[in-house]
Design an enzyme around this catalytic site. Structure first.
Site, PDB file in Angstrom:
ATOM      1  N   CYS A 250      -6.117   1.670   5.925  1.00  0.00           N
ATOM      2  CA  CYS A 250      -6.689   0.434   6.457  1.00  0.00           C
ATOM      3  C   CYS A 250      -6.012   0.140   7.802  1.00  0.00           C
ATOM      4  O   CYS A 250      -5.055   0.818   8.201  1.00  0.00           O
ATOM      5  CB  CYS A 250      -6.465  -0.718   5.475  1.00  0.00           C
TER       6      CYS A 250
ATOM      7  N   HIS B  35       0.857  -1.187   0.000  1.00  0.00           N
ATOM      8  CA  HIS B  35       0.000   0.000   0.000  1.00  0.00           C
ATOM      9  C   HIS B  35       0.890   1.233   0.000  1.00  0.00           C
ATOM     10  O   HIS B  35       2.035   1.192   0.484  1.00  0.00           O
ATOM     11  CB  HIS B  35      -0.884   0.008   1.245  1.00  0.00           C
TER      12      HIS B  35
ATOM     13  N   GLU C 239       1.016   3.868   1.804  1.00  0.00           N
ATOM     14  CA  GLU C 239       1.528   4.274   3.120  1.00  0.00           C
ATOM     15  C   GLU C 239       2.729   3.427   3.540  1.00  0.00           C
ATOM     16  O   GLU C 239       3.736   3.950   4.028  1.00  0.00           O
ATOM     17  CB  GLU C 239       0.440   4.125   4.200  1.00  0.00           C
TER      18      GLU C 239
ATOM     19  N   CYS D  69      -2.216  -0.511   7.575  1.00  0.00           N
ATOM     20  CA  CYS D  69      -1.429   0.704   7.405  1.00  0.00           C
ATOM     21  C   CYS D  69      -1.447   1.571   8.663  1.00  0.00           C
ATOM     22  O   CYS D  69      -0.437   2.168   9.026  1.00  0.00           O
ATOM     23  CB  CYS D  69      -1.917   1.480   6.196  1.00  0.00           C
TER      24      CYS D  69
END
Length: 146
Positions: A78, A48, A50, A81
């Site tokens: 999420c 992801h 992040e 993260c």
């Protein structure tokens, strides 16, 4: 947030879910790391935006924590993260659009309110919300019409 939106656009062009993130030094305002989602490209469900910017800066500095950095992300992180942001000791999290379905900060697990969370960044949300949400809506609409 505009720089994070540019990363989201690049992710979309790669046919990745268009989420972008940038890591900014709290004192200087310098963008030190930028990424968009790369889960498909890297065959890595943890890739992801992040996570990628945190990994990049930690590797660059040879550290595991980044307390002097702020993270701008186009969509509410999420839970995975949110936990990585906490473990990295990010100072401040700035969120573009909320994510009622998959978010782990303002919705869902609300990771930073849990007793098992050892570091809670300062959270600011609803920054360029429409722009951050529009890129996601357009991306998924195009997927439904194919």
């Amino acid at each position: 947030m505009n720089a994070a939106l540019e990363e989201a656009k690049r992710a979309s062009a790669r046919d990745e879910v268009p989420i972008g993130a940038v890591l900014v030094h709290s004192e200087t305002g310098e963008v030190v790391s930028a990424a968009g989602n790369r889960t498909i490209e890297l065959s890595d469900p943890s890739a992801h935006a992040e996570i990628l910017v945190i990994r990049q800066q930690c590797e660059k500095l040879g550290v595991q924590r980044l307390p002097e950095y702020d993270l701008y992300v186009t969509l509410e992180p999420c839970t995975m993260c949110a936990a990585a942001i906490s473990f990295a000791r990010i100072r401040r999290l700035i969120i573009g659009a909320p994510d009622a379905k998959g978010g782990g900060v303002l919705h869902g697990a609300r990771f930073y309110t849990q007793p098992t969370c050892h570091h809670k960044p300062e959270v600011t949300n609803d920054i360029l919300t429409n722009e951050c949400g529009d890129i996601l809506r357009s991306f998924f609409k195009s997927k439904r019409t194919k």
